[in-house]
Design a protein around this motif. Structure first.
Motif, PDB file in Angstrom:
ATOM      1  N   VAL A   1     -56.453  11.778 -37.465  1.00  0.00           N
ATOM      2  CA  VAL A   1     -55.076  11.831 -36.812  1.00  0.00           C
ATOM      3  C   VAL A   1     -55.094  11.165 -35.465  1.00  0.00           C
ATOM      4  O   VAL A   1     -55.990  11.284 -34.631  1.00  0.00           O
ATOM      5  N   THR A   2     -54.117  10.228 -35.196  1.00  0.00           N
ATOM      6  CA  THR A   2     -53.870   9.549 -34.140  1.00  0.00           C
ATOM      7  C   THR A   2     -52.784  10.042 -33.358  1.00  0.00           C
ATOM      8  O   THR A   2     -52.161  11.045 -34.037  1.00  0.00           O
ATOM      9  N   GLY A   3     -52.533   9.910 -32.231  1.00  0.00           N
ATOM     10  CA  GLY A   3     -51.386  10.513 -31.207  1.00  0.00           C
ATOM     11  C   GLY A   3     -50.982   9.833 -30.235  1.00  0.00           C
ATOM     12  O   GLY A   3     -51.634   9.052 -29.936  1.00  0.00           O
ATOM     13  N   GLU A   4     -49.971  10.117 -29.599  1.00  0.00           N
ATOM     14  CA  GLU A   4     -49.520   9.785 -28.184  1.00  0.00           C
ATOM     15  C   GLU A   4     -48.838  10.756 -27.548  1.00  0.00           C
ATOM     16  O   GLU A   4     -48.486  11.766 -28.241  1.00  0.00           O
ATOM     17  N   CYS A   5     -48.775  10.436 -26.034  1.00  0.00           N
ATOM     18  CA  CYS A   5     -48.290  11.754 -25.356  1.00  0.00           C
ATOM     19  C   CYS A   5     -46.874  10.958 -24.685  1.00  0.00           C
ATOM     20  O   CYS A   5     -46.962   9.998 -24.107  1.00  0.00           O
ATOM     21  N   TYR A   6     -45.868  11.705 -25.128  1.00  0.00           N
ATOM     22  CA  TYR A   6     -44.343  11.228 -24.569  1.00  0.00           C
ATOM     23  C   TYR A   6     -43.985  12.412 -23.487  1.00  0.00           C
ATOM     24  O   TYR A   6     -43.978  13.350 -23.633  1.00  0.00           O
ATOM     25  N   ARG A   7     -43.664  11.582 -22.286  1.00  0.00           N
ATOM     26  CA  ARG A   7     -43.407  11.998 -21.359  1.00  0.00           C
ATOM     27  C   ARG A   7     -41.934  12.072 -20.990  1.00  0.00           C
ATOM     28  O   ARG A   7     -41.447  12.352 -19.729  1.00  0.00           O
ATOM     29  N   GLY A   8     -40.961  11.647 -21.783  1.00  0.00           N
ATOM     30  CA  GLY A   8     -39.643  11.507 -21.814  1.00  0.00           C
ATOM     31  C   GLY A   8     -39.032  12.987 -22.155  1.00  0.00           C
ATOM     32  O   GLY A   8     -39.686  13.939 -22.063  1.00  0.00           O
ATOM     33  N   GLU A   9     -37.660  12.918 -22.271  1.00  0.00           N
ATOM     34  CA  GLU A   9     -37.084  14.287 -22.576  1.00  0.00           C
ATOM     35  C   GLU A   9     -37.213  14.865 -23.771  1.00  0.00           C
ATOM     36  O   GLU A   9     -37.497  14.124 -24.812  1.00  0.00           O
ATOM     37  N   TRP A  10     -37.879  16.330 -23.853  1.00  0.00           N
ATOM     38  CA  TRP A  10     -37.949  16.986 -25.165  1.00  0.00           C
ATOM     39  C   TRP A  10     -37.608  18.405 -24.693  1.00  0.00           C
ATOM     40  O   TRP A  10     -37.969  18.964 -23.634  1.00  0.00           O
ATOM     41  N   HIS A  11     -37.039  19.013 -25.696  1.00  0.00           N
ATOM     42  CA  HIS A  11     -36.456  20.536 -25.694  1.00  0.00           C
ATOM     43  C   HIS A  11     -36.747  21.158 -26.934  1.00  0.00           C
ATOM     44  O   HIS A  11     -36.211  20.644 -27.899  1.00  0.00           O
ATOM     45  N   ASP A  12     -37.494  22.105 -27.030  1.00  0.00           N
ATOM     46  CA  ASP A  12     -37.599  22.939 -28.176  1.00  0.00           C
ATOM     47  C   ASP A  12     -36.582  23.957 -28.103  1.00  0.00           C
ATOM     48  O   ASP A  12     -36.488  24.842 -27.230  1.00  0.00           O
ATOM     49  N   ILE A  13     -35.703  24.064 -28.967  1.00  0.00           N
ATOM     50  CA  ILE A  13     -34.375  24.909 -28.668  1.00  0.00           C
ATOM     51  C   ILE A  13     -34.510  26.158 -29.798  1.00  0.00           C
ATOM     52  O   ILE A  13     -33.902  26.270 -30.716  1.00  0.00           O
ATOM     53  N   GLY A  14     -35.695  26.771 -29.561  1.00  0.00           N
ATOM     54  CA  GLY A  14     -36.227  27.775 -30.506  1.00  0.00           C
ATOM     55  C   GLY A  14     -35.420  29.322 -30.169  1.00  0.00           C
ATOM     56  O   GLY A  14     -35.974  30.362 -30.908  1.00  0.00           O
ATOM     57  N   THR A  15     -34.683  29.379 -29.061  1.00  0.00           N
ATOM     58  CA  THR A  15     -34.269  30.533 -28.788  1.00  0.00           C
ATOM     59  C   THR A  15     -33.062  30.182 -28.236  1.00  0.00           C
ATOM     60  O   THR A  15     -32.218  29.276 -27.517  1.00  0.00           O
ATOM     61  N   PRO A  16     -31.950  31.477 -28.008  1.00  0.00           N
ATOM     62  CA  PRO A  16     -30.646  31.085 -27.661  1.00  0.00           C
ATOM     63  C   PRO A  16     -30.663  30.730 -25.931  1.00  0.00           C
ATOM     64  O   PRO A  16     -29.853  30.013 -25.619  1.00  0.00           O
ATOM     65  N   GLU A  17     -31.700  31.181 -25.241  1.00  0.00           N
ATOM     66  CA  GLU A  17     -31.805  31.055 -23.818  1.00  0.00           C
ATOM     67  C   GLU A  17     -32.073  29.603 -23.716  1.00  0.00           C
ATOM     68  O   GLU A  17     -31.666  28.833 -22.844  1.00  0.00           O
ATOM     69  N   ARG A  18     -33.157  28.884 -24.715  1.00  0.00           N
ATOM     70  CA  ARG A  18     -33.488  27.440 -24.390  1.00  0.00           C
ATOM     71  C   ARG A  18     -32.202  26.737 -24.835  1.00  0.00           C
ATOM     72  O   ARG A  18     -31.898  25.674 -24.336  1.00  0.00           O
ATOM     73  N   LEU A  19     -31.214  27.064 -25.858  1.00  0.00           N
ATOM     74  CA  LEU A  19     -30.165  26.236 -26.182  1.00  0.00           C
ATOM     75  C   LEU A  19     -29.206  26.272 -24.939  1.00  0.00           C
ATOM     76  O   LEU A  19     -28.628  25.336 -24.606  1.00  0.00           O
ATOM     77  N   ALA A  20     -28.927  27.319 -24.304  1.00  0.00           N
ATOM     78  CA  ALA A  20     -27.890  27.360 -23.148  1.00  0.00           C
ATOM     79  C   ALA A  20     -28.684  26.479 -22.137  1.00  0.00           C
ATOM     80  O   ALA A  20     -27.772  25.960 -21.359  1.00  0.00           O
ATOM     81  N   ALA A  21     -29.925  26.379 -21.880  1.00  0.00           N
ATOM     82  CA  ALA A  21     -30.456  25.395 -20.755  1.00  0.00           C
ATOM     83  C   ALA A  21     -30.266  24.183 -21.197  1.00  0.00           C
ATOM     84  O   ALA A  21     -29.846  23.302 -20.387  1.00  0.00           O
ATOM     85  N   LEU A  22     -30.383  23.860 -22.393  1.00  0.00           N
ATOM     86  CA  LEU A  22     -30.094  22.334 -22.737  1.00  0.00           C
ATOM     87  C   LEU A  22     -28.721  22.025 -22.648  1.00  0.00           C
ATOM     88  O   LEU A  22     -28.052  21.079 -22.126  1.00  0.00           O
ATOM     89  N   GLU A  23     -27.686  22.990 -23.109  1.00  0.00           N
ATOM     90  CA  GLU A  23     -26.157  22.803 -22.789  1.00  0.00           C
ATOM     91  C   GLU A  23     -25.838  22.804 -21.294  1.00  0.00           C
ATOM     92  O   GLU A  23     -25.129  21.725 -20.959  1.00  0.00           O
ATOM     93  N   ALA A  24     -26.493  23.334 -20.428  1.00  0.00           N
ATOM     94  CA  ALA A  24     -26.380  23.443 -18.952  1.00  0.00           C
ATOM     95  C   ALA A  24     -26.839  21.956 -18.568  1.00  0.00           C
ATOM     96  O   ALA A  24     -26.110  21.302 -17.690  1.00  0.00           O
TER      97      ALA A  24
END
Length: 197
Positions: free
Chosen positions: A167-190
């Motif tokens: 398995v190869t891979g890379e590290c992405y340091r840009g924008e990434w959000h895990d929207i797994g909870t209502p709180e994280r969804l609200a944070a993204l919307e904000a």
């Protein structure tokens, strides 16, 4: 909804902009609502196909395994539906060189220990600094050759391939959000309210 539209629509449009035209959507609980809302994909410039897991989800690995007849033998990209990212999807279209290629991100507070190490472009299980699997990867169907139908996590299949150095891979340091909870969804919307799309 994110920024007034379903998160999955944002995902489909990003895939289409990257040149991906055939998309398989895994369905489970209330999946008929997703299929009814999205249709055949023509309005997004893609062809949508659906793999119905039934009322009980099969896990990410089991879901991909069930969808293999729709995915074919060529390498395919998988993205979690509950992720928001600016990752340039088109850069994955020539991957993987091995059996899989993963996009990893810096650990977040809800997952501080990470999943995998990354050494010179190769994903590793070694101890030490780890990164979080973003839910975005490219796979060859051979990754699932030893699997059987049923419920299982994709992580277990990936770890086995990682242990064999495949398995190869890379590290992405840009924008990434895990929207797994209502709180994280609200944070993204904000965040989007401060800096629009």
């Amino acid at each position: 909804p994110v920024a007034g539209r379903p998160l999955i629509v944002h995902q489909i449009e990003r895939l289409a902009r990257a040149g991906i035209r055939d998309i398989v959507v895994n369905l489970s609980y209330l999946g008929e609502q997703i299929e009814a809302a999205l249709g055949d994909g023509r309005r997004y410039g893609v062809a949508l196909h659906y793999s119905d897991q039934g009322p009980t989800p099969l896990g990410t690995g089991g879901g991909v395994y069930r969808a293999l007849p729709l995915l074919g033998r060529a390498p395919f990209l998988v993205t979690n539906a509950d992720v928001w990212t600016g990752y340039p999807i088109a850069s994955l279209l020539d991957k993987p060189r091995g059996i899989a290629h993963l996009v990893l991100v810096e650990n977040r507070s809800h997952h501080p220990d990470g999943d995998f190490a990354l050494e010179h472009g190769r994903v590793s299980l070694k101890h030490g600094p780890r990164l979080t699997f973003s839910g975005l990867g490219v796979y060859r169907s051979e990754l699932f050759d030893e699997c059987e139908a049923g419920c299982f996590p994709l992580a277990a299949v990936i770890r086995m391939a990682v242990s064999h150095g495949l398995v190869t891979g890379e590290c992405y340091r840009g924008e990434w959000h895990d929207i797994g909870t209502p709180e994280r969804l609200a944070a993204l919307e904000a965040r989007l309210a401060r800096v629009p799309l």
